[in-house]
Design an enzyme around this catalytic site. Sequence first.
Site, mmCIF file in Angstrom:
data_model
loop_
_atom_site.group_PDB
_atom_site.id
_atom_site.type_symbol
_atom_site.label_atom_id
_atom_site.label_comp_id
_atom_site.label_asym_id
_atom_site.label_seq_id
_atom_site.Cartn_x
_atom_site.Cartn_y
_atom_site.Cartn_z
ATOM 1 N N ILE A 1 0.872 -1.046 0.166
ATOM 2 C CA ILE A 1 -0.026 0.035 0.029
ATOM 3 C C ILE A 1 0.976 1.216 0.057
ATOM 4 C CG2 ILE A 1 -2.037 -1.032 1.142
ATOM 5 C CD1 ILE A 1 -1.196 0.258 3.946
ATOM 6 N N ARG B 1 3.300 -0.132 8.142
ATOM 7 C CA ARG B 1 4.555 -0.709 8.295
ATOM 8 C C ARG B 1 5.034 -0.609 9.669
ATOM 9 N NH1 ARG B 1 10.256 0.779 7.494
ATOM 10 N NH2 ARG B 1 11.094 -0.563 6.126
ATOM 11 N N SER C 1 -0.919 3.892 17.594
ATOM 12 C CA SER C 1 0.135 3.156 18.495
ATOM 13 C C SER C 1 0.554 4.234 19.895
ATOM 14 C CB SER C 1 1.367 3.212 18.027
ATOM 15 O OG SER C 1 2.662 2.823 18.737
ATOM 16 N N TYR D 1 8.600 5.093 13.273
ATOM 17 C CA TYR D 1 7.300 4.403 13.307
ATOM 18 C C TYR D 1 6.140 5.401 13.833
ATOM 19 C CZ TYR D 1 3.521 1.219 14.869
ATOM 20 O OH TYR D 1 2.377 0.599 15.166
#
Length: 314
Positions: A47, A69, A112, A137
């Site tokens: 994606i 990811r 997250s 991230y």
Amino acid sequence: MKILVTGATGFVGSKLMSELKANNYDVSGTTRRSLQAAPELINIGEISEQTDWSVALAGCDVVVHTAGRAHMMNDTAADKLAEFRRVNRDATLKLAHDAQAAGVKHFIFISSIGVNGNATSGVPFSEHSTPAPTSDYAVSKLEAELALKEQFAEGPMAITVIRPALICGENAPGNIRRLLKLVKSGLPLPFKGVKNKRGMVSLANVTGFILACIQNPLAKNELFLLADTDKPTTEEIISAFAEGMNKPARLVWFPSSILKLALTAAGKSNIYEQLFGSLDIDATKASRLLSWQPPVTLRETMKKTAAYYSKEQN
């Protein structure tokens, strides 16, 4: 109601697909895998901001976006932050725009707890805490959150953002799996007497809360931090894993200051924070606003996770 789950073959996505089916929802999912998929899965490939989601979104009322990811121990990307942004930010925004154009009414983004940071000092993280991501991230997840809030604030599609703590459950990847491997090795582990607090959440509670957000309109346009009530120390986590494996927890005392110096010198201070530092989370908004209660306890989940891992490795 038709629901699309992205990342439907992943750790969270696969469990969520099963729970939605069990609750008789019309559910489909996307996967990047090229192998033969189940009838309800759509192979969409890697994606990015170029992904065409139109086929997957046809007729959908709700999208739960779990794909992304994740952290990788040996990340070979030349520009790691750019890669995280490409998938976790840019692909998320493309999906959200395509979803709104397709008439989706509710977009649930799984972010997250790393958006808040990697450690607390006396004051738990809450929805009011100032974000302080420390990894590429987490930076990409925060940027996706901010862009969703800015670009869809006045639109017809509601946005819900969920920041789960470290998720524990069968087939858990990352840090959970590494700890399980350590416990199974039988090596003495230097965590005896560690008095930290580690916010975690059971996989079943994550999917249960997502279901609550789908069902309760009060979840729309809200941010939730998600963690179980239990806040175990690293020593308690190791003990629960050992109990699940039906073996003794080989815990020994060792000066944490020496371990901190050694890990910092090796460029791995983040590992010290994860094992000896605290990450405390106030997740009471989820129960207060939605009248939702976690269906399983964290200790039971940790024991079952360890038992599953042990059986898998034998």
